[in-house]
Design a protein around this motif. Structure first.
Motif, PDB file in Angstrom:
ATOM      1  N   GLU A 104       0.874  -1.093   0.081  1.00  0.00           N
ATOM      2  CA  GLU A 104      -0.160   0.027  -0.053  1.00  0.00           C
ATOM      3  C   GLU A 104       1.027   1.159  -0.007  1.00  0.00           C
ATOM      4  N   LYS A 105       1.978   1.108   0.759  1.00  0.00           N
ATOM      5  CA  LYS A 105       2.914   2.494   0.732  1.00  0.00           C
ATOM      6  C   LYS A 105       3.445   2.605  -0.555  1.00  0.00           C
ATOM      7  N   ILE A 106       4.023   1.367  -1.299  1.00  0.00           N
ATOM      8  CA  ILE A 106       4.597   1.582  -2.578  1.00  0.00           C
ATOM      9  C   ILE A 106       3.376   2.058  -3.274  1.00  0.00           C
ATOM     10  N   ASN A 107       2.157   1.619  -3.614  1.00  0.00           N
ATOM     11  CA  ASN A 107       1.372   2.333  -4.463  1.00  0.00           C
ATOM     12  C   ASN A 107       0.997   3.719  -4.228  1.00  0.00           C
ATOM     13  N   ASP A 122      -8.085  10.294  -7.027  1.00  0.00           N
ATOM     14  CA  ASP A 122      -6.641   9.283  -7.311  1.00  0.00           C
ATOM     15  C   ASP A 122      -6.538   8.311  -5.876  1.00  0.00           C
ATOM     16  N   LEU A 123      -6.695   9.060  -4.875  1.00  0.00           N
ATOM     17  CA  LEU A 123      -6.268   8.045  -3.342  1.00  0.00           C
ATOM     18  C   LEU A 123      -7.621   7.315  -2.879  1.00  0.00           C
ATOM     19  N   VAL A 124      -8.899   7.951  -3.326  1.00  0.00           N
ATOM     20  CA  VAL A 124     -10.092   7.281  -3.139  1.00  0.00           C
ATOM     21  C   VAL A 124     -10.014   5.945  -4.389  1.00  0.00           C
ATOM     22  N   HIS A 125      -9.627   5.765  -5.225  1.00  0.00           N
ATOM     23  CA  HIS A 125      -9.621   5.086  -6.189  1.00  0.00           C
ATOM     24  C   HIS A 125      -8.774   3.765  -5.830  1.00  0.00           C
ATOM     25  N   LYS A 180       4.707   9.795  -7.569  1.00  0.00           N
ATOM     26  CA  LYS A 180       5.883   9.698  -8.548  1.00  0.00           C
ATOM     27  C   LYS A 180       5.272  10.054  -9.765  1.00  0.00           C
ATOM     28  N   LYS A 181       4.415   9.212 -10.115  1.00  0.00           N
ATOM     29  CA  LYS A 181       3.735   9.268 -11.541  1.00  0.00           C
ATOM     30  C   LYS A 181       3.283  10.634 -11.911  1.00  0.00           C
TER      31      LYS A 181
END
Length: 79
Positions: free
Chosen positions: A25-28, A45-48, A34-35
């Motif tokens: 989850e942290k990596i996602n 974006d975060l909700v998705h 980063k993207k």
């Protein structure tokens, strides 16, 4: 817990047990930053990203009961 005459008990900071995010989850989350860049990440974006885990964390009996209550409300409202 701390108690007050004027308020209900307030839990101490140590009483709350927040679940730590998993490594994936942290990596996602960091991947999205980063993207898109930190200032370009939206709440959507975060909700998705977080929604699938949130849905999976609710027990099936709770989901079934909630769905039943929604149907009952809709049926009562349509009469």
């Amino acid at each position: 817990m701390r108690h007050s005459v004027n308020r209900p008990p307030t839990p101490d900071a140590g009483d709350e047990q927040e679940k730590e995010l998993s490594l994936s989850e942290k990596i996602n989350i960091k991947g999205i930053y980063k993207k898109k860049g930190r200032n370009n990440v939206t709440v959507d974006d975060l909700v998705h990203l977080i929604t699938p885990k949130g849905r999976a964390s609710i027990p099936d009996p709770v989901k079934a009961e909630l769905l039943q209550r929604i149907w009952a409300f809709l049926n009562a409202a349509s009469l």
